[in-house]
Each structure stands twice: as C-alpha cells, then as structure tokens.
Write a protein that holds these residues in place. Structure first.
Motif, PDB file in Angstrom:
ATOM      1  N   GLY A 242     -19.451 -21.057 -42.217  1.00  0.00           N
ATOM      2  CA  GLY A 242     -18.215 -20.715 -42.913  1.00  0.00           C
ATOM      3  C   GLY A 242     -17.038 -21.602 -42.610  1.00  0.00           C
ATOM      4  N   ALA A 243     -17.255 -22.782 -42.042  1.00  0.00           N
ATOM      5  CA  ALA A 243     -16.137 -23.681 -41.723  1.00  0.00           C
ATOM      6  C   ALA A 243     -16.647 -25.090 -41.444  1.00  0.00           C
ATOM      7  CB  ALA A 243     -15.356 -23.163 -40.520  1.00  0.00           C
ATOM      8  N   PHE A 244     -15.735 -26.064 -41.527  1.00  0.00           N
ATOM      9  CA  PHE A 244     -16.064 -27.473 -41.328  1.00  0.00           C
ATOM     10  C   PHE A 244     -16.474 -27.803 -39.898  1.00  0.00           C
ATOM     11  CE2 PHE A 244     -11.758 -27.297 -39.788  1.00  0.00           C
ATOM     12  CZ  PHE A 244     -11.675 -28.291 -38.814  1.00  0.00           C
ATOM     13  N   LYS A 245     -16.170 -26.936 -38.955  1.00  0.00           N
ATOM     14  CA  LYS A 245     -16.397 -27.228 -37.539  1.00  0.00           C
ATOM     15  C   LYS A 245     -17.871 -27.499 -37.207  1.00  0.00           C
ATOM     16  CE  LYS A 245     -12.211 -26.530 -35.679  1.00  0.00           C
ATOM     17  NZ  LYS A 245     -11.500 -27.455 -34.769  1.00  0.00           N
ATOM     18  N   ILE A 246     -18.752 -27.092 -38.065  1.00  0.00           N
ATOM     19  CA  ILE A 246     -20.177 -27.344 -37.845  1.00  0.00           C
ATOM     20  C   ILE A 246     -20.469 -28.838 -37.788  1.00  0.00           C
ATOM     21  CG2 ILE A 246     -20.803 -27.355 -40.299  1.00  0.00           C
ATOM     22  CD1 ILE A 246     -23.282 -25.716 -39.558  1.00  0.00           C
ATOM     23  N   ARG A 247     -19.655 -29.636 -38.470  1.00  0.00           N
ATOM     24  CA  ARG A 247     -19.864 -31.081 -38.531  1.00  0.00           C
ATOM     25  C   ARG A 247     -19.707 -31.715 -37.147  1.00  0.00           C
ATOM     26  NH1 ARG A 247     -19.297 -33.127 -43.871  1.00  0.00           N
ATOM     27  NH2 ARG A 247     -18.701 -31.540 -45.404  1.00  0.00           N
TER      28      ARG A 247
ATOM     29  N   ARG B 131     -21.784 -33.853 -31.913  1.00  0.00           N
ATOM     30  CA  ARG B 131     -21.670 -33.952 -30.453  1.00  0.00           C
ATOM     31  C   ARG B 131     -22.955 -33.518 -29.747  1.00  0.00           C
ATOM     32  NH1 ARG B 131     -21.952 -35.902 -26.523  1.00  0.00           N
ATOM     33  NH2 ARG B 131     -20.736 -35.689 -24.615  1.00  0.00           N
ATOM     34  N   LEU B 132     -23.479 -32.362 -30.110  1.00  0.00           N
ATOM     35  CA  LEU B 132     -24.611 -31.816 -29.375  1.00  0.00           C
ATOM     36  C   LEU B 132     -25.874 -32.654 -29.553  1.00  0.00           C
ATOM     37  CD1 LEU B 132     -22.673 -29.487 -28.851  1.00  0.00           C
ATOM     38  CD2 LEU B 132     -24.574 -27.915 -29.243  1.00  0.00           C
ATOM     39  N   THR B 133     -26.029 -33.290 -30.697  1.00  0.00           N
ATOM     40  CA  THR B 133     -27.223 -34.109 -30.910  1.00  0.00           C
ATOM     41  C   THR B 133     -27.182 -35.403 -30.111  1.00  0.00           C
ATOM     42  OG1 THR B 133     -26.177 -34.967 -32.923  1.00  0.00           O
ATOM     43  CG2 THR B 133     -27.830 -33.218 -33.187  1.00  0.00           C
TER      44      THR B 133
ATOM     45  N   PRO C 292     -14.250 -37.616 -29.147  1.00  0.00           N
ATOM     46  CA  PRO C 292     -14.526 -38.604 -30.196  1.00  0.00           C
ATOM     47  C   PRO C 292     -15.650 -38.195 -31.134  1.00  0.00           C
ATOM     48  CG  PRO C 292     -15.250 -39.391 -28.032  1.00  0.00           C
ATOM     49  CD  PRO C 292     -14.432 -38.168 -27.796  1.00  0.00           C
ATOM     50  N   TRP C 293     -16.726 -37.575 -30.611  1.00  0.00           N
ATOM     51  CA  TRP C 293     -17.825 -37.136 -31.473  1.00  0.00           C
ATOM     52  C   TRP C 293     -17.359 -36.052 -32.449  1.00  0.00           C
ATOM     53  CZ3 TRP C 293     -19.016 -38.597 -26.445  1.00  0.00           C
ATOM     54  CH2 TRP C 293     -20.099 -39.462 -26.274  1.00  0.00           C
ATOM     55  N   VAL C 294     -16.581 -35.120 -31.939  1.00  0.00           N
ATOM     56  CA  VAL C 294     -16.098 -34.022 -32.783  1.00  0.00           C
ATOM     57  C   VAL C 294     -15.212 -34.562 -33.898  1.00  0.00           C
ATOM     58  CG1 VAL C 294     -14.605 -31.982 -32.818  1.00  0.00           C
ATOM     59  CG2 VAL C 294     -16.324 -32.250 -31.007  1.00  0.00           C
TER      60      VAL C 294
ATOM     61  N   GLY D 230      -7.494 -36.255 -37.941  1.00  0.00           N
ATOM     62  CA  GLY D 230      -7.791 -37.528 -37.296  1.00  0.00           C
ATOM     63  C   GLY D 230      -9.103 -38.107 -37.781  1.00  0.00           C
ATOM     64  N   GLY D 231     -10.110 -37.257 -37.933  1.00  0.00           N
ATOM     65  CA  GLY D 231     -11.391 -37.711 -38.436  1.00  0.00           C
ATOM     66  C   GLY D 231     -11.291 -38.239 -39.854  1.00  0.00           C
TER      67      GLY D 231
END
Length: 328
Positions: free
Chosen positions: A55-60, A65-67, A156-158, A195-196
């Motif tokens: 439900g939000a862009f934060k999944i990107r 980062r986690l991968t 930076p990844w986020v 920023g992204g």
C-alpha cells in the motif's frame, strides 16, 4: 560505478544506483498505474503507489536494501524505524528473504499500519511520539544484536529504490506518446522519495510538499543548512511525513534541486483525498495526498508534464472517514 562501489554502505546515492535498483524491483513488482487527472485544464499524471502490495512506495527502497545484504548480515537481521509504511516494506521484504526484522514504531501510528507490519512477521517495538527518541532505541537494539539498520530515508539503497518510481513514470509516459520534460511534485518527509526522484530524473523540475508544522526540509533548503521541526508535538494527519529532521545524505541531493515547494494544511489534504476518491476511485492516506494537495490548492503551479506522487493508502477507516468528510 562498479558493482563493488554500488555495494559500499558509505557511498553517495547515484543515478547509476537507481538504474540498478530498477532492475531488481522490476523483477518482482509490476509498475503501479500512472493515472491522468484533469486540474483546471491541465492533465496531471498521478502515480498510484497505494496499489503496491504493502500500500505504499516504501516497498521499493526496502527491497533494494535487503536484497543487497550479505549472508552474514541477513543472519543477524535488520532493524528499522518507521511510522508504518517503511515498516511494512521492510517486513514484506524480510519475510520473503527469510530475514528477521524488528521495527521501532510510534504508539500513535495508525493501527492498520502496526497490525499489517506484525502480519508480515516483523517484531514491533512501540515508543512514545513525541517523548522518546526512536533512533536511540534502534541504536541500543543494534548494539545488542548486531542487526543492520535500514533507515527510512537516510540510506543510499533506500533512496535509490524510491527513485525507481520516477523511472517507471518516465517509461509509462513515453509508452503513451507523452514527450517533454517532467515536473515531478512529491510529498516529502525526510527526503527519501524526493531525493531518489531527483537522482532518477536529473532533467526533471522537482517540487516538494510538506504538511503544516512539519516543513523542516523546506525551511532547511531556504536556510542552506539542516533545521529540525520546531514543535514535534504539532498535530498533523500526515503521520507518514512526521520526520523530525532530514539527514545530510538527503539534504545534499535536494538542496540545489528543489524548484518550488509548498506547505499544505489539513484542509488542503482533505480536499486532495476527496478528489482522489471521487475522480480516481482510490483511497489515499493523508501523507500520500500532500503532493496533490499542493497542486489542487494552487500552492504549486504545474509546468511541463506534471507527475504527482500518490505515495500511500494505509489509513484507518475512521481517520479516513473524518478526513474526506472534512470533520478531522
């Protein structure tokens, strides 16, 4: 930049990093719709990020980062601080990658966000907002467990992961035959998304919108230095945008890129939420409606080809009813 350089946690975020993130995210997530909305004779293109799995862009940013964690880092788990959308992104990604996740969340976060984060298998540690320092709580936990911090914007990844929204929008417009420079209007909290987007679309005009009382990024850019929110008890319906201050990594990207900005009121937000429901038939949360609110209120004038972020739709029903009904 080399692959090794792009994996360095001390590096600066870059356009190359956004391109790399796009490859990873496109492999697991379909593009979210880019929907036209007529506003005073101008077509505004709305990026419907509330239709992401969480439900939000934060999944990107979370997936990006986690991968990239090493096997050793994955074994120690991750810690994040979040009012709810980044929390769900981290929990979703961690569940799929078999990583233990602990999220520091405010007690007054929407119940829907807390419950969803737990539903993805993450451990939730609640703190008082205002009153307690979430970063200090996270630091103590990390010192004890050796977990990796995945910050909601100062990473930076986020930031590069969030920027993939801009690459998607560019490709979608091109596929529709819409040419010309972009004018991206984005909601802004700590500056991870904006920023992204600045990195992803270096030729685009960039505008940001922040909620009344929580306009620290706008004030920081005007002052030329990072400033904190003046009153962290200031009430706002935009829980997703309640960041006390930005980080240098975000400020350094945005300080010379923001073309215009707007502070939006709860009334502006309510109007944008209603328009999103009535015209696009979608539910957007208060923080996710900030950019559209800036356009509809006339505080940001769209130029070129306007792309507006509808960045999330995670909101408790009662809060949503009050906001769209104008009774909040």
């Amino acid at each position: 930049m080399t692959e090794q350089e792009l994996r360095d946690p001390k590096r600066k975020p870059s356009h190359e990093g956004v391109l790399r993130a796009m490859t990873k995210i496109a492999a697991i997530l379909p593009p979210t719709p880019l929907l036209p909305l007529e506003v005073d004779g101008t077509t505004i293109w709305c990026k419907a990020e509330m239709l992401q799995p969480i439900g939000a862009f934060k999944i990107r940013g979370a997936w990006n980062r986690l991968t990239d964690l090493t096997d050793e880092e994955r074994a120690r788990g991750v810690v994040a601080v979040s009012s709810g959308n980044h929390a769900q992104g981290i929990a979703w990604a961690a569940q799929r990658l078999g990583i233990t996740a602990t999220i520091i969340m405010p007690e007054n976060a929407p119940k829907a966000k807390i419950e969803a984060t737990r539903g993805y298998g993450a451990e939730v540690v609640l703190y008082q907002r205002p009153g307690q320092d979430r970063d200090a709580i996270a630091a103590e936990l990390i010192a004890r467990t050796g977990a990796t911090l995945v910050h909601p914007f100062g990473d930076p990844w986020v930031m590069e992961g969030q920027g993939t929204l801009g690459l998607e929008a560019e490709a979608q417009l091109k596929a529709r035959g819409v040419e010309g420079p972009l004018h991206i209007i984005a909601c802004c909290g700590g500056g991870g998304l904006s920023g992204g987007l600045a990195l992803a679309c270096p030729d685009a005009t960039l505008s940001i919108a922040e909620p009344q009382g929580w306009d620290d990024m706008i004030r920081s850019i005007a002052a030329g230095e990072i400033l904190s929110v003046e009153d962290q008890a200031f009430p706002t319906p935009c829980d997703a945008l309640q960041t006390p201050r930005t980080f240098p990594i975000n400020f350094d990207v945005l300080r010379d890129r923001v073309h215009s900005s707007a502070v939006v009121t709860p009334a502006d937000i309510s109007a944008a939420m209603r328009v999103t429901f009535e015209k696009l038939h979608l539910v957007v949360e208060p923080g996710g409606a900030a950019a559209l609110a800036a356009v509809l209120s006339g505080k940001i004038d769209p130029v070129a080809t306007p792309v507006v972020t509808l960045s999330g739709g995670n909101v408790d029903w009662e809060s949503y009813r009050q906001m769209v009904g104008g009774t909040a």
